[in-house]
Design a protein around this motif. Structure first.
Motif, mmCIF file in Angstrom:
data_model
loop_
_atom_site.group_PDB
_atom_site.id
_atom_site.type_symbol
_atom_site.label_atom_id
_atom_site.label_comp_id
_atom_site.label_asym_id
_atom_site.label_seq_id
_atom_site.Cartn_x
_atom_site.Cartn_y
_atom_site.Cartn_z
ATOM 1 N N TRP A 107 43.898 -17.614 -17.952
ATOM 2 C CA TRP A 107 44.201 -16.318 -18.548
ATOM 3 C C TRP A 107 45.405 -16.443 -19.469
ATOM 4 C CZ3 TRP A 107 41.163 -12.492 -19.121
ATOM 5 C CH2 TRP A 107 41.647 -11.250 -19.545
ATOM 6 N N ASN A 108 45.223 -16.084 -20.751
ATOM 7 C CA ASN A 108 46.268 -16.269 -21.757
ATOM 8 C C ASN A 108 46.859 -14.963 -22.286
ATOM 9 O OD1 ASN A 108 46.163 -19.063 -21.639
ATOM 10 N ND2 ASN A 108 44.540 -19.198 -23.187
ATOM 11 N N SER A 109 46.506 -13.837 -21.655
ATOM 12 C CA SER A 109 47.131 -12.558 -21.996
ATOM 13 C C SER A 109 48.237 -12.266 -20.981
ATOM 14 C CB SER A 109 46.100 -11.425 -21.980
ATOM 15 O OG SER A 109 45.196 -11.545 -23.063
ATOM 16 N N GLN A 110 49.138 -11.381 -21.367
ATOM 17 C CA GLN A 110 50.243 -11.072 -20.463
ATOM 18 C C GLN A 110 49.748 -10.437 -19.169
ATOM 19 O OE1 GLN A 110 53.195 -8.489 -22.181
ATOM 20 N NE2 GLN A 110 54.638 -8.729 -20.491
ATOM 21 N N LYS A 111 48.757 -9.559 -19.277
ATOM 22 C CA LYS A 111 48.199 -8.892 -18.113
ATOM 23 C C LYS A 111 46.681 -9.012 -18.132
ATOM 24 C CE LYS A 111 52.140 -7.264 -16.535
ATOM 25 N NZ LYS A 111 52.717 -7.707 -15.233
ATOM 26 N N GLY A 112 46.099 -8.952 -16.958
ATOM 27 C CA GLY A 112 44.649 -8.984 -16.840
ATOM 28 C C GLY A 112 44.228 -8.381 -15.516
ATOM 29 N N ARG A 113 42.936 -8.184 -15.372
ATOM 30 C CA ARG A 113 42.444 -7.600 -14.120
ATOM 31 C C ARG A 113 41.006 -8.052 -13.879
ATOM 32 N NH1 ARG A 113 44.066 -1.643 -13.741
ATOM 33 N NH2 ARG A 113 46.075 -2.702 -13.534
ATOM 34 N N ILE A 114 40.677 -8.339 -12.635
ATOM 35 C CA ILE A 114 39.305 -8.665 -12.241
ATOM 36 C C ILE A 114 38.752 -7.454 -11.494
ATOM 37 C CG2 ILE A 114 37.818 -10.217 -10.933
ATOM 38 C CD1 ILE A 114 39.903 -12.381 -11.236
ATOM 39 N N PHE A 115 37.667 -6.895 -11.992
ATOM 40 C CA PHE A 115 36.993 -5.771 -11.350
ATOM 41 C C PHE A 115 35.796 -6.321 -10.581
ATOM 42 C CE2 PHE A 115 39.179 -4.228 -15.089
ATOM 43 C CZ PHE A 115 39.766 -3.038 -14.666
ATOM 44 N N ILE A 116 35.765 -6.063 -9.269
ATOM 45 C CA ILE A 116 34.754 -6.644 -8.396
ATOM 46 C C ILE A 116 33.722 -5.585 -8.036
ATOM 47 C CG2 ILE A 116 34.384 -7.908 -6.232
ATOM 48 C CD1 ILE A 116 37.447 -8.521 -6.324
ATOM 49 N N ASP A 117 32.519 -5.728 -8.544
ATOM 50 C CA ASP A 117 31.430 -4.784 -8.265
ATOM 51 C C ASP A 117 31.826 -3.348 -8.574
ATOM 52 O OD1 ASP A 117 29.481 -6.608 -7.473
ATOM 53 O OD2 ASP A 117 30.168 -6.631 -5.392
ATOM 54 N N GLY A 118 32.436 -3.134 -9.724
ATOM 55 C CA GLY A 118 32.828 -1.785 -10.105
ATOM 56 C C GLY A 118 34.331 -1.643 -10.201
ATOM 57 N N SER A 119 34.791 -0.399 -10.193
ATOM 58 C CA SER A 119 36.202 -0.123 -10.469
ATOM 59 C C SER A 119 37.062 0.039 -9.220
ATOM 60 C CB SER A 119 36.310 1.156 -11.315
ATOM 61 O OG SER A 119 35.764 2.265 -10.602
ATOM 62 N N HIS A 120 36.443 0.126 -8.046
ATOM 63 C CA HIS A 120 37.222 0.429 -6.841
ATOM 64 C C HIS A 120 38.042 -0.761 -6.349
ATOM 65 C CE1 HIS A 120 35.493 4.401 -6.340
ATOM 66 N NE2 HIS A 120 34.277 3.885 -6.464
ATOM 67 N N LEU A 121 37.528 -1.961 -6.485
ATOM 68 C CA LEU A 121 38.192 -3.151 -5.947
ATOM 69 C C LEU A 121 38.609 -4.052 -7.109
ATOM 70 C CD1 LEU A 121 39.006 -4.635 -3.383
ATOM 71 C CD2 LEU A 121 36.761 -5.733 -3.372
ATOM 72 N N THR A 122 39.913 -4.338 -7.209
ATOM 73 C CA THR A 122 40.430 -5.107 -8.342
ATOM 74 C C THR A 122 41.443 -6.145 -7.872
ATOM 75 O OG1 THR A 122 42.269 -3.576 -8.772
ATOM 76 C CG2 THR A 122 40.168 -3.123 -9.883
ATOM 77 N N HIS A 123 41.709 -7.100 -8.762
ATOM 78 C CA HIS A 123 42.758 -8.106 -8.535
ATOM 79 C C HIS A 123 43.478 -8.312 -9.865
ATOM 80 C CE1 HIS A 123 44.658 -11.645 -6.627
ATOM 81 N NE2 HIS A 123 44.601 -12.161 -7.841
ATOM 82 N N ASN A 124 44.797 -8.185 -9.858
ATOM 83 C CA ASN A 124 45.577 -8.307 -11.087
ATOM 84 C C ASN A 124 45.818 -9.764 -11.471
ATOM 85 O OD1 ASN A 124 45.838 -5.520 -11.468
ATOM 86 N ND2 ASN A 124 47.665 -5.420 -10.184
ATOM 87 N N LEU A 125 45.858 -10.013 -12.783
ATOM 88 C CA LEU A 125 46.108 -11.346 -13.334
ATOM 89 C C LEU A 125 47.404 -11.339 -14.130
ATOM 90 C CD1 LEU A 125 42.527 -12.177 -14.697
ATOM 91 C CD2 LEU A 125 43.555 -13.040 -12.578
ATOM 92 N N GLU A 126 48.043 -12.498 -14.160
ATOM 93 C CA GLU A 126 49.238 -12.706 -14.967
ATOM 94 C C GLU A 126 48.988 -13.860 -15.936
ATOM 95 O OE1 GLU A 126 51.870 -10.817 -14.860
ATOM 96 O OE2 GLU A 126 51.421 -9.648 -13.035
ATOM 97 N N LEU A 127 49.805 -13.954 -16.963
ATOM 98 C CA LEU A 127 49.708 -15.041 -17.932
ATOM 99 C C LEU A 127 49.779 -16.395 -17.216
ATOM 100 C CD1 LEU A 127 49.774 -16.043 -20.915
ATOM 101 C CD2 LEU A 127 52.266 -15.936 -20.750
ATOM 102 N N GLY A 128 48.809 -17.253 -17.492
ATOM 103 C CA GLY A 128 48.782 -18.588 -16.908
ATOM 104 C C GLY A 128 47.947 -18.724 -15.656
#
Length: 394
Positions: free
Chosen positions: A354-375
């Motif tokens: 992941w090369n953006s400052q922020k990111g997010r993984i949405f798992i089977d829709g919008s209710h369950l997510t995991h945040n991403l950071e650069l790198g």
């Protein structure tokens, strides 16, 4: 017994599962004896709580919401009546309160609601040893399907993951309880996120993952490649039984003095997941609106609207699609376009950095997510136990 038979281990039982037809098991009593019923919380209940706090939207159609609430409750009550009549033990839990502690000694899970309730319930069945039966408590009527103008309630669940509906539940739930029905395995997505100081294995996704910037207006930057497991163990020309006369410490010193030969890689990038070294191959940088990854089950959902390929629901493969990939200024535009959408075969591993400052993984829709950071690095494959899911039968 029909052809194309495979065995599914469910708890202490072995099921004879038919890939294209119904399976049956003779039994003197109910095959399932301990059932967990996962119940959807309706929009009427959620908005009623907001209304008490003065926070409910003013444009709500309360009569329609209440009608759907009563339909759902009637379905739940009918199901519990069937379970009592067939002398099986059961417990109930609200979808939002479901926890792993509720799965103790359970041999069947029934999700009552719609596709969203089935997906939420499936996230807790990561070992694949408890079968899941979905019941659409408020299905779209045949009349609504025939109406050309949207006079019906289009927000009702389509029930694609539900084997039964409120209309046929009373007749078919007993079939399931006594070993009948159509049970098959569905591949799921394994996703592992490696950050600077941690490695997180997300719950398996039954439908899809959306990996993107939290803001839909922002660019999602990532580097995509494929992982190949490699052996980086240092090798010594002297073996333990070769009569070298070296002690264990001497053999270790000898091996460390030899130059370590790394496998050749297109980009020379070695990464590790779960302690295993992988060579990152055929990488490309992507500026886009993110990426969809789906199973055969989820191929007819959001990724299909984005231009994805149709897949068999029984497929063990995955599919990825880069959303709105910006390739206008790329010197190899045709090659980049061909890589926008592809199939990840069983046994293959997709890698993202992941090369953006922020990111997010949405798992089977919008209710369950995991945040991403650069790198952050992401491993995606289908190397997770499949879900035992009932599907429709006649």
């Amino acid at each position: 017994v029909h052809s194309q038979i495979s065995t599914i281990a469910i708890g202490h039982h072995d099921y004879v599962a038919l890939s294209s037809s119904i399976f049956t098991m003779a039994s003197s009593g109910p095959f399932f004896k301990r059932i967990l019923v996962v119940i959807k919380q309706t929009a009427f209940e959620e908005y009623s709580q907001l209304k008490l706090r003065g926070q409910a939207p003013k444009a709500l159609r309360w009569q329609r919401l209440e009608s759907r609430y009563h339909s759902h409750k009637e379905c739940v009550e009918s199901l519990l009546t069937v379970l009592k009549a067939n002398n099986v033990a059961y417990s109930c839990v609200n979808r939002v309160e479901l926890d792993r502690q509720h799965l103790s000694d359970v041999d069947l899970m029934i999700a009552v609601g719609g596709d969203g309730t089935v997906l939420s319930a499936a996230h807790f069945l990561d070992h694949g040893t408890i079968p899941l039966l979905g019941i659409n408590s408020d299905p779209i009527s045949e009349e609504d399907k025939l109406v050309k103008k949207k006079k019906g309630d289009e927000r009702r669940s389509h029930g694609a993951l539900c084997a039964l509906t409120a209309l046929d539940m009373k007749e078919k739930v007993p079939e399931v309880l006594f070993g009948g029905g159509k049970l098959s395995t569905r591949a799921r997505i394994q996703c592992v996120v490696k950050s600077t100081f941690s490695e997180t294995r997300l719950v398996p996704a039954l439908n899809d993952l959306l990996i993107a910037n939290p803001s839909p207006a922002a660019v999602s930057r990532f580097r995509m490649g494929w992982l190949k497991e490699v052996d980086l163990e240092p090798r010594s020309p002297l073996t333990d039984g070769g009569g070298s006369g070296l002690t264990s410490a001497g053999r270790l010193a000898s091996s460390l003095s030899e130059p370590q030969i790394l496998p050749k890689s297109t980009y020379g990038t070695i990464t590790r997941f779960g302690g295993k070294p992988y060579d990152v191959q055929n990488s490309l940088n992507a500026w886009s609106s993110g990426m969809w990854v789906c199973t055969g089950t989820g191929a007819s959902a959001a990724i299909a609207s984005a231009g994805g390929k149709p897949m068999d629901v029984r497929s063990a493969d995955l599919q990825y699609l880069i959303r709105e990939h910006m390739i206008e200024n790329s010197p190899n535009k045709k090659e980049m376009k061909d890589l926008d959408n592809g199939i990840l075969k069983k046994g293959e591993h997709l890698h993202l950095r992941w090369n953006s400052q922020k990111g997010r993984i949405f798992i089977d829709g919008s209710h369950l997510t995991h945040n991403l950071e650069l790198g952050d690095e992401i491993l995606i494959d289908s190397n997770t136990p499949p879900l035992a899911l009932y599907s429709r039968w006649d």
